[in-house]
Scaffold this motif. Structure first.
Motif, PDB file in Angstrom:
ATOM      1  N   SER A  41       0.794  -1.224   0.000  1.00 21.00           N
ATOM      2  CA  SER A  41       0.000   0.000   0.000  1.00 21.00           C
ATOM      3  C   SER A  41       0.830   1.280   0.000  1.00 21.00           C
ATOM      4  O   SER A  41       0.277   2.371  -0.090  1.00 21.00           O
ATOM      5  CB  SER A  41      -0.921   0.012   1.230  1.00 21.00           C
ATOM      6  OG  SER A  41      -0.177  -0.236   2.408  1.00 21.00           O
ATOM      7  N   GLY A  42       2.153   1.165   0.127  1.00 19.26           N
ATOM      8  CA  GLY A  42       2.989   2.354   0.132  1.00 19.26           C
ATOM      9  C   GLY A  42       4.413   2.028  -0.232  1.00 19.26           C
ATOM     10  O   GLY A  42       4.903   0.923   0.042  1.00 19.26           O
ATOM     11  N   LYS A  57      -1.477  -5.540   5.616  1.00 22.40           N
ATOM     12  CA  LYS A  57      -1.907  -6.762   6.305  1.00 22.40           C
ATOM     13  C   LYS A  57      -0.719  -7.539   6.861  1.00 22.40           C
ATOM     14  O   LYS A  57      -0.870  -8.703   7.240  1.00 22.40           O
ATOM     15  CB  LYS A  57      -2.695  -7.663   5.339  1.00 22.40           C
ATOM     16  CG  LYS A  57      -3.961  -7.042   4.762  1.00 22.40           C
ATOM     17  CD  LYS A  57      -5.005  -6.779   5.821  1.00 22.40           C
ATOM     18  CE  LYS A  57      -6.339  -6.370   5.212  1.00 22.40           C
ATOM     19  NZ  LYS A  57      -6.249  -5.110   4.425  1.00 22.40           N
ATOM     20  N   ALA A  58       0.460  -6.928   6.911  1.00 25.53           N
ATOM     21  CA  ALA A  58       1.632  -7.612   7.471  1.00 25.53           C
ATOM     22  C   ALA A  58       1.403  -7.919   8.952  1.00 25.53           C
ATOM     23  O   ALA A  58       0.653  -7.208   9.629  1.00 25.53           O
ATOM     24  CB  ALA A  58       2.878  -6.745   7.291  1.00 25.53           C
ATOM     25  N   ALA A  95      -1.077  -0.225   7.882  1.00 21.08           N
ATOM     26  CA  ALA A  95      -0.085   0.672   7.284  1.00 21.08           C
ATOM     27  C   ALA A  95      -0.458   0.994   5.839  1.00 21.08           C
ATOM     28  O   ALA A  95      -0.667   0.099   5.031  1.00 21.08           O
ATOM     29  CB  ALA A  95       1.291   0.024   7.327  1.00 21.08           C
ATOM     30  N   GLU A  96      -0.539   2.285   5.523  1.00 22.18           N
ATOM     31  CA  GLU A  96      -1.004   2.698   4.198  1.00 22.18           C
ATOM     32  C   GLU A  96       0.014   3.489   3.399  1.00 22.18           C
ATOM     33  O   GLU A  96       0.064   3.391   2.188  1.00 22.18           O
ATOM     34  CB  GLU A  96      -2.291   3.524   4.335  1.00 22.18           C
ATOM     35  CG  GLU A  96      -3.493   2.750   4.848  1.00 22.18           C
ATOM     36  CD  GLU A  96      -4.017   1.746   3.840  1.00 22.18           C
ATOM     37  OE1 GLU A  96      -3.555   1.745   2.690  1.00 22.18           O
ATOM     38  OE2 GLU A  96      -4.886   0.939   4.221  1.00 22.18           O
ATOM     39  N   GLY A  97       0.804   4.317   4.058  1.00 22.86           N
ATOM     40  CA  GLY A  97       1.775   5.139   3.340  1.00 22.86           C
ATOM     41  C   GLY A  97       3.098   5.158   4.072  1.00 22.86           C
ATOM     42  O   GLY A  97       3.181   4.858   5.263  1.00 22.86           O
ATOM     43  N   CYS A  98       4.169   5.533   3.351  1.00 23.11           N
ATOM     44  CA  CYS A  98       5.474   5.643   3.987  1.00 23.11           C
ATOM     45  C   CYS A  98       6.282   6.723   3.289  1.00 23.11           C
ATOM     46  O   CYS A  98       6.057   7.031   2.115  1.00 23.11           O
ATOM     47  CB  CYS A  98       6.221   4.305   3.982  1.00 23.11           C
ATOM     48  SG  CYS A  98       6.483   3.584   2.343  1.00 23.11           S
ATOM     49  N   ALA A  99       7.199   7.315   4.030  1.00 25.66           N
ATOM     50  CA  ALA A  99       8.048   8.369   3.492  1.00 25.66           C
ATOM     51  C   ALA A  99       9.402   8.313   4.164  1.00 25.66           C
ATOM     52  O   ALA A  99       9.501   8.072   5.377  1.00 25.66           O
ATOM     53  CB  ALA A  99       7.403   9.747   3.711  1.00 25.66           C
ATOM     54  N   PHE A 100      10.448   8.547   3.389  1.00 26.60           N
ATOM     55  CA  PHE A 100      11.815   8.545   3.897  1.00 26.60           C
ATOM     56  C   PHE A 100      12.241   9.974   4.206  1.00 26.60           C
ATOM     57  O   PHE A 100      12.073  10.879   3.381  1.00 26.60           O
ATOM     58  CB  PHE A 100      12.764   7.927   2.870  1.00 26.60           C
ATOM     59  CG  PHE A 100      14.219   8.014   3.234  1.00 26.60           C
ATOM     60  CD1 PHE A 100      14.697   7.424   4.395  1.00 26.60           C
ATOM     61  CD2 PHE A 100      15.117   8.676   2.405  1.00 26.60           C
ATOM     62  CE1 PHE A 100      16.043   7.503   4.733  1.00 26.60           C
ATOM     63  CE2 PHE A 100      16.460   8.756   2.730  1.00 26.60           C
ATOM     64  CZ  PHE A 100      16.925   8.166   3.902  1.00 26.60           C
ATOM     65  N   GLU A 112      -3.885   3.632   9.097  1.00 26.46           N
ATOM     66  CA  GLU A 112      -5.291   4.005   8.967  1.00 26.46           C
ATOM     67  C   GLU A 112      -6.106   3.552  10.176  1.00 26.46           C
ATOM     68  O   GLU A 112      -7.151   4.121  10.467  1.00 26.46           O
ATOM     69  CB  GLU A 112      -5.872   3.411   7.682  1.00 26.46           C
ATOM     70  CG  GLU A 112      -7.154   4.072   7.222  1.00 26.46           C
ATOM     71  CD  GLU A 112      -7.558   3.632   5.827  1.00 26.46           C
ATOM     72  OE1 GLU A 112      -8.097   4.471   5.096  1.00 26.46           O
ATOM     73  OE2 GLU A 112      -7.337   2.455   5.471  1.00 26.46           O
ATOM     74  N   ALA A 113      -5.626   2.532  10.893  1.00 23.27           N
ATOM     75  CA  ALA A 113      -6.376   2.039  12.049  1.00 23.27           C
ATOM     76  C   ALA A 113      -6.394   3.059  13.173  1.00 23.27           C
ATOM     77  O   ALA A 113      -7.406   3.203  13.878  1.00 23.27           O
ATOM     78  CB  ALA A 113      -5.782   0.718  12.544  1.00 23.27           C
TER      79      ALA A 113
END
Length: 316
Positions: A41-42, A57-58, A95-100, A112-113
């Motif tokens: 998702s990201g 879903k990890a 978990a939906e998004g990630c950024a470094f 999102e939860a």
């Protein structure tokens, strides 16, 4: 008043000059080998050919590290390898998004939860977290989704998915995960009102170009899945938007520019349905053009029909 007007005018002139457009694309590549079926998702680029990828879903909250090799002349994907999953034992927060964040050498993950952010070291250890709800009142499964980092302006941007809404909330944060900006983004109206089955419509990903205008690429995703799955489709539109236009009270779409769109389907004749939920910048090519990576969520390669796709677009 004149000074404010001049500042806004400068931003939009810079946007017109700097905002990039799609000039080429490559067919989506179906992932396999040691890239297991997932709910990806990201995605965010760490450095060179290393990327962090999140799966909603990890078993734990954390990130995979993938090596993605891209041909420097053509932009085509050469190979994708899974280098392992890094986590600190916390349960998955959808978990939906990630950024470094290069200044801190950390990965920030939106959940999102809980509509919160957790920051991890590159080894997967919790570095800091903002667990207070960023999006009060967000509908279930339509909250904190997209996340990106503008390294030029040192600003994290996140946006709610907003499924079922036309106006969605935008939040800008500094590198200490403190809220600095609040605004809104106006989505297109959905293209269907079909009843039955599943219909989702919202913003699934963001990507900062880190240019003078603070341009954000906004990925609008609309999908319809009938009860029997045959005839499902997913439409995505990619808009380039100057960040300043998201922070004004009018909340219109006059300054958003459509730069790419596509529709994928699942029927008797083609099974190329791709629900793109992850997006990030890739490397620049030898001729100076910028690559953009899109990653799909296959719902764990549902029923053997869906695939995890990685697609490369090329910006000029």
């Amino acid at each position: 008043m004149k000074r404010i007007f001049a500042s806004i005018l400068f931003v939009f002139i810079a946007f017109a000059v700097n905002a990039q457009t799609i000039v080429d694309e490559h067919p989506a590549v179906a992932l396999g080998g040691d890239i297991l079926a997932g709910n990806y998702s990201g995605i965010t680029r760490i450095e060179d050919n290393l990327y962090a990828v999140v799966d909603d879903k990890a078993p734990q909250d954390g990130f995979y590290v993938w090596q993605i090799d891209i041909d420097s002349l053509t932009g085509k994907i050469q190979q994708v390898q899974n280098l392992g999953f890094r986590h600190d034992g916390q349960p998955n927060r959808d978990a939906e998004g990630c950024a470094f964040l290069p200044e801190r050498q950390t990965i920030v993950i939106s959940g999102e939860a809980d509509n919160g952010l957790v920051e991890y070291t590159l080894e997967g250890k919790v570095f800091s977290q903002m667990m207070s709800t960023l999006l009060p009142g967000a509908a279930a499964n339509a909250g904190l989704e997209a996340l990106t980092y503008d390294s030029l302006h040192q600003r994290l941007w996140t946006m709610e998915e907003g499924s079922g809404k036309q106006q969605v909330r935008v939040i800008g944060l500094n590198t200490d995960l403190q809220v600095e900006d609040l605004g809104f983004y106006l989505m297109d109206m959905p293209s269907t009102s079909k009843k039955g089955g599943q219909h989702v419509h919202g913003v699934s990903a963001l990507c900062a170009l880190s240019d003078e205008a603070g341009t954000l690429l906004v990925l609008e995703r609309e999908a319809y899945i009938p009860k029997n799955k045959i005839g499902a489709w997913c439409k995505v539109k990619l808009y380039a938007v100057p960040a300043a236009s998201l922070l004004v009270p009018s909340c219109d779409k006059d300054d958003a520019r459509l730069i790419w769109k596509t529709t994928t389907r699942m029927n008797l004749f083609q099974q190329k349905f791709a629900n793109y939920e992850g997006m990030c910048l890739g490397p620049k090519l030898a001729d100076g053009r910028q690559t953009l990576l899109l990653l799909s969520d296959s719902q764990n390669r549902y029923a053997g029909f869906l695939k995890d796709y990685l697609k490369v677009l090329i910006l000029n």
